[in-house]
Design a protein around this motif. Structure first.
Motif, PDB file in Angstrom:
ATOM      1  N   ALA A 162      -5.116  11.555  10.772  1.00  0.00           N
ATOM      2  CA  ALA A 162      -5.016  10.692   9.589  1.00  0.00           C
ATOM      3  C   ALA A 162      -3.591  10.663   9.061  1.00  0.00           C
ATOM      4  O   ALA A 162      -2.977  11.710   8.842  1.00  0.00           O
ATOM      5  CB  ALA A 162      -5.952  11.176   8.488  1.00  0.00           C
ATOM      6  N   VAL A 163      -3.072   9.450   8.877  1.00  0.00           N
ATOM      7  CA  VAL A 163      -1.790   9.234   8.215  1.00  0.00           C
ATOM      8  C   VAL A 163      -2.119   8.760   6.801  1.00  0.00           C
ATOM      9  O   VAL A 163      -2.773   7.733   6.628  1.00  0.00           O
ATOM     10  CB  VAL A 163      -0.946   8.178   8.958  1.00  0.00           C
ATOM     11  N   VAL A 164      -1.697   9.517   5.797  1.00  0.00           N
ATOM     12  CA  VAL A 164      -2.072   9.235   4.406  1.00  0.00           C
ATOM     13  C   VAL A 164      -0.849   8.776   3.629  1.00  0.00           C
ATOM     14  O   VAL A 164       0.119   9.533   3.471  1.00  0.00           O
ATOM     15  CB  VAL A 164      -2.699  10.474   3.742  1.00  0.00           C
ATOM     16  N   VAL A 165      -0.883   7.543   3.176  1.00  0.00           N
ATOM     17  CA  VAL A 165       0.205   6.964   2.384  1.00  0.00           C
ATOM     18  C   VAL A 165      -0.122   7.192   0.915  1.00  0.00           C
ATOM     19  O   VAL A 165      -1.056   6.588   0.384  1.00  0.00           O
ATOM     20  CB  VAL A 165       0.365   5.465   2.685  1.00  0.00           C
ATOM     21  N   MET A 166       0.649   8.064   0.240  1.00  0.00           N
ATOM     22  CA  MET A 166       0.314   8.480  -1.113  1.00  0.00           C
ATOM     23  C   MET A 166       1.236   7.896  -2.179  1.00  0.00           C
ATOM     24  O   MET A 166       1.038   8.139  -3.376  1.00  0.00           O
ATOM     25  CB  MET A 166       0.289  10.005  -1.205  1.00  0.00           C
ATOM     26  N   SER A 167       2.227   7.126  -1.770  1.00  0.00           N
ATOM     27  CA  SER A 167       3.124   6.502  -2.725  1.00  0.00           C
ATOM     28  C   SER A 167       2.618   5.115  -3.100  1.00  0.00           C
ATOM     29  O   SER A 167       1.644   4.619  -2.535  1.00  0.00           O
ATOM     30  CB  SER A 167       4.541   6.440  -2.143  1.00  0.00           C
ATOM     31  N   SER A 168       3.281   4.480  -4.068  1.00  0.00           N
ATOM     32  CA  SER A 168       2.903   3.130  -4.516  1.00  0.00           C
ATOM     33  C   SER A 168       3.520   2.114  -3.571  1.00  0.00           C
ATOM     34  O   SER A 168       4.742   1.967  -3.525  1.00  0.00           O
ATOM     35  CB  SER A 168       3.405   2.890  -5.937  1.00  0.00           C
ATOM     36  N   VAL A 169       2.681   1.418  -2.834  1.00  0.00           N
ATOM     37  CA  VAL A 169       3.168   0.470  -1.837  1.00  0.00           C
ATOM     38  C   VAL A 169       2.389  -0.838  -1.940  1.00  0.00           C
ATOM     39  O   VAL A 169       1.369  -0.928  -2.620  1.00  0.00           O
ATOM     40  CB  VAL A 169       3.041   1.040  -0.401  1.00  0.00           C
ATOM     41  N   SER A 170       2.885  -1.838  -1.233  1.00  0.00           N
ATOM     42  CA  SER A 170       2.213  -3.132  -1.198  1.00  0.00           C
ATOM     43  C   SER A 170       0.888  -3.024  -0.444  1.00  0.00           C
ATOM     44  O   SER A 170       0.854  -2.502   0.675  1.00  0.00           O
ATOM     45  CB  SER A 170       3.113  -4.157  -0.501  1.00  0.00           C
ATOM     46  N   PRO A 171      -0.219  -3.526  -1.024  1.00  0.00           N
ATOM     47  CA  PRO A 171      -1.496  -3.521  -0.299  1.00  0.00           C
ATOM     48  C   PRO A 171      -1.411  -4.256   1.034  1.00  0.00           C
ATOM     49  O   PRO A 171      -2.001  -3.824   2.030  1.00  0.00           O
ATOM     50  CB  PRO A 171      -2.452  -4.232  -1.267  1.00  0.00           C
ATOM     51  N   THR A 172      -0.665  -5.348   1.068  1.00  0.00           N
ATOM     52  CA  THR A 172      -0.502  -6.117   2.308  1.00  0.00           C
ATOM     53  C   THR A 172       0.291  -5.323   3.334  1.00  0.00           C
ATOM     54  O   THR A 172      -0.080  -5.252   4.512  1.00  0.00           O
ATOM     55  CB  THR A 172       0.221  -7.439   2.010  1.00  0.00           C
ATOM     56  N   ALA A 173       1.384  -4.699   2.886  1.00  0.00           N
ATOM     57  CA  ALA A 173       2.250  -3.962   3.809  1.00  0.00           C
ATOM     58  C   ALA A 173       1.553  -2.732   4.379  1.00  0.00           C
ATOM     59  O   ALA A 173       1.744  -2.395   5.553  1.00  0.00           O
ATOM     60  CB  ALA A 173       3.543  -3.552   3.106  1.00  0.00           C
ATOM     61  N   VAL A 174       0.721  -2.057   3.581  1.00  0.00           N
ATOM     62  CA  VAL A 174       0.068  -0.847   4.094  1.00  0.00           C
ATOM     63  C   VAL A 174      -0.980  -1.211   5.144  1.00  0.00           C
ATOM     64  O   VAL A 174      -1.211  -0.441   6.087  1.00  0.00           O
ATOM     65  CB  VAL A 174      -0.532  -0.007   2.943  1.00  0.00           C
ATOM     66  N   ASN A 200      -6.232   6.422  18.094  1.00  0.00           N
ATOM     67  CA  ASN A 200      -6.624   7.798  17.728  1.00  0.00           C
ATOM     68  C   ASN A 200      -6.257   8.180  16.300  1.00  0.00           C
ATOM     69  O   ASN A 200      -6.818   9.131  15.758  1.00  0.00           O
ATOM     70  CB  ASN A 200      -5.992   8.798  18.698  1.00  0.00           C
ATOM     71  N   ALA A 201      -5.293   7.464  15.706  1.00  0.00           N
ATOM     72  CA  ALA A 201      -4.871   7.769  14.328  1.00  0.00           C
ATOM     73  C   ALA A 201      -5.220   6.607  13.409  1.00  0.00           C
ATOM     74  O   ALA A 201      -5.167   5.440  13.807  1.00  0.00           O
ATOM     75  CB  ALA A 201      -3.371   8.044  14.280  1.00  0.00           C
ATOM     76  N   VAL A 202      -5.596   6.932  12.182  1.00  0.00           N
ATOM     77  CA  VAL A 202      -5.914   5.916  11.181  1.00  0.00           C
ATOM     78  C   VAL A 202      -5.017   6.126   9.970  1.00  0.00           C
ATOM     79  O   VAL A 202      -4.521   7.221   9.724  1.00  0.00           O
ATOM     80  CB  VAL A 202      -7.390   5.989  10.727  1.00  0.00           C
ATOM     81  N   VAL A 203      -4.809   5.038   9.228  1.00  0.00           N
ATOM     82  CA  VAL A 203      -4.061   5.115   7.972  1.00  0.00           C
ATOM     83  C   VAL A 203      -5.038   5.014   6.813  1.00  0.00           C
ATOM     84  O   VAL A 203      -5.917   4.151   6.806  1.00  0.00           O
ATOM     85  CB  VAL A 203      -2.992   4.003   7.888  1.00  0.00           C
ATOM     86  N   VAL A 204      -4.888   5.898   5.866  1.00  0.00           N
ATOM     87  CA  VAL A 204      -5.631   5.859   4.603  1.00  0.00           C
ATOM     88  C   VAL A 204      -4.593   5.759   3.491  1.00  0.00           C
ATOM     89  O   VAL A 204      -3.640   6.548   3.476  1.00  0.00           O
ATOM     90  CB  VAL A 204      -6.488   7.125   4.418  1.00  0.00           C
ATOM     91  N   ASP A 205      -4.721   4.768   2.622  1.00  0.00           N
ATOM     92  CA  ASP A 205      -3.789   4.721   1.497  1.00  0.00           C
ATOM     93  C   ASP A 205      -4.435   5.436   0.313  1.00  0.00           C
ATOM     94  O   ASP A 205      -5.605   5.219   0.008  1.00  0.00           O
ATOM     95  CB  ASP A 205      -3.349   3.297   1.160  1.00  0.00           C
ATOM     96  N   ALA A 206      -3.658   6.305  -0.320  1.00  0.00           N
ATOM     97  CA  ALA A 206      -4.193   7.138  -1.410  1.00  0.00           C
ATOM     98  C   ALA A 206      -3.120   7.386  -2.453  1.00  0.00           C
ATOM     99  O   ALA A 206      -2.693   8.529  -2.675  1.00  0.00           O
ATOM    100  CB  ALA A 206      -4.724   8.454  -0.858  1.00  0.00           C
ATOM    101  N   PRO A 207      -2.644   6.333  -3.124  1.00  0.00           N
ATOM    102  CA  PRO A 207      -1.639   6.524  -4.167  1.00  0.00           C
ATOM    103  C   PRO A 207      -2.193   7.327  -5.329  1.00  0.00           C
ATOM    104  O   PRO A 207      -3.410   7.440  -5.501  1.00  0.00           O
ATOM    105  CB  PRO A 207      -1.274   5.101  -4.584  1.00  0.00           C
ATOM    106  N   VAL A 208      -1.279   7.869  -6.120  1.00  0.00           N
ATOM    107  CA  VAL A 208      -1.670   8.798  -7.183  1.00  0.00           C
ATOM    108  C   VAL A 208      -1.163   8.317  -8.534  1.00  0.00           C
ATOM    109  O   VAL A 208      -0.225   7.537  -8.628  1.00  0.00           O
ATOM    110  CB  VAL A 208      -1.119  10.209  -6.902  1.00  0.00           C
ATOM    111  N   SER A 209      -1.809   8.813  -9.579  1.00  0.00           N
ATOM    112  CA  SER A 209      -1.363   8.570 -10.945  1.00  0.00           C
ATOM    113  C   SER A 209      -1.489   9.868 -11.726  1.00  0.00           C
ATOM    114  O   SER A 209      -2.376  10.679 -11.454  1.00  0.00           O
ATOM    115  CB  SER A 209      -2.217   7.471 -11.592  1.00  0.00           C
TER     116      SER A 209
END
Length: 309
Positions: free
Chosen positions: A93-105, A119-128
């Protein structure tokens, strides 16, 4: 079986305490950061350092806490090349935790899947929750995953850093939720800054005003956390204000795609663009008060009061 090993890329104001909390909760964390000083600090809390992002290729989870997808893609060049040569373990799992464009992620997710032979997936998980939440491990984490099972598998990872963790929908949904969060935070902060300038110029004590506001409907977490910095004009960065311009631009981008009107977001984009033009972007979000003050002094306020339409 819980995943207890992770890679972490980006040890900035938010990333460093997030990675430290993982290590303190018993995770084996290997981090990479452009500046070596942050890696030395991370070693002191039980973490270890990688010589390059590609050295994290065999970690079951690799989190990125970098300013935008473009930075993530640059950092991940060697990693993806390594996976093209020899795919990672299934379920990586590649986890994108910063604030990014929904389209770009979403586009980044496709690149990762292709490079890893699926074999690898991206999960976006920004934080507040800001640096305070990052340090205390009380972040709100909003996730997007195409397969709910990927999110469930990552829950222990998220819960080591946050107390409110939710799956909002498929990949990109977490970033859309963060954009909505920033819409509220950015415009509320701007409104508080406007109120502070109006009050002070009218002879009203700003701290007293905020105390009254906090006891009524205007009370909010933004007022509680950012209000004191606005009142005392404390602009020491807890996070660069320039990123709010980027985040509100994502709101507009998403709204255009959905056919939704976002007049507050569009006004916010203009205000935070002005903040950057004034050279204030590296200071705290509270510095939007100085932006408004500067506009007042230069007569750049485009007021329409007293006009008839």
């Amino acid at each position: 079986m819980e995943i207890q090993r992770a890679g972490f890329v980006g040890l900035g104001l938010m990333g460093a305490p997030m990675a430290a909390n993982l290590a303190k909760k018993g995770w084996t964390v290997t981090a990479w950061n452009r500046s070596p000083g942050a890696l030395e600090d991370f070693r002191r809390v039980g973490g270890s350092a990688a010589g390059g992002v590609e050295q994290l290729r065999d970690e079951p989870v690799i989190a990125f806490m970098l300013p935008d997808v473009a930075y993530i893609e640059d950092a991940a060049v060697g990693l993806l090349a390594s996976w093209q040569a020899a795919p990672p373990a299934a379920g990586t799992a590649v986890v994108v935790m910063s604030s990014v464009s929904p389209t770009a992620v979403k586009a980044f997710g496709q690149k990762v899947q292709e490079a890893s032979s699926g074999n690898a997936v991206v999960v976006d998980a920004p934080v507040s929750g800001g640096t305070k939440g990052a340090i205390e491990g009380t972040l709100a984490i909003m996730a997007g995953a195409d397969d709910e099972a990927d999110f469930r598998r990552l829950q222990p990872f998220f819960e080591a850093m946050g107390t409110t963790v939710r799956l909002l929908g498929p990949l990109g949904a977490g970033s859309l939720a963060k954009a909505c969060n920033q819409l509220v935070v950015g415009t509320t902060t701007a409104a508080l800054a406007e109120a502070a300038e109006l009050a002070e110029r009218s002879g009203v004590d700003v701290a007293a005003l905020y105390e009254v506001l906090s006891g009524g409907l205007a009370g909010s977490r933004v007022l509680e956390q950012v209000g004191p910095r606005i009142a005392r004009k404390d602009y020491a960065p807890t996070g660069p204000a320039k990123f709010m311009h980027k985040d509100l631009s994502f709101v507009v981008e998403s709204a255009d795609a959905a056919g939704s009107a976002v007049p507050m977001a569009r006004a916010g984009v203009e205000l935070y663009a002005e903040l950057k033009r004034q050279g204030l972007g590296d200071q705290d979000l509270a510095v939007v008060r100085q932006t408004i003050s500067n506009l007042s002094r230069t007569g750049a306020v485009r007021a329409t009061e007293g006009t008839d339409s």
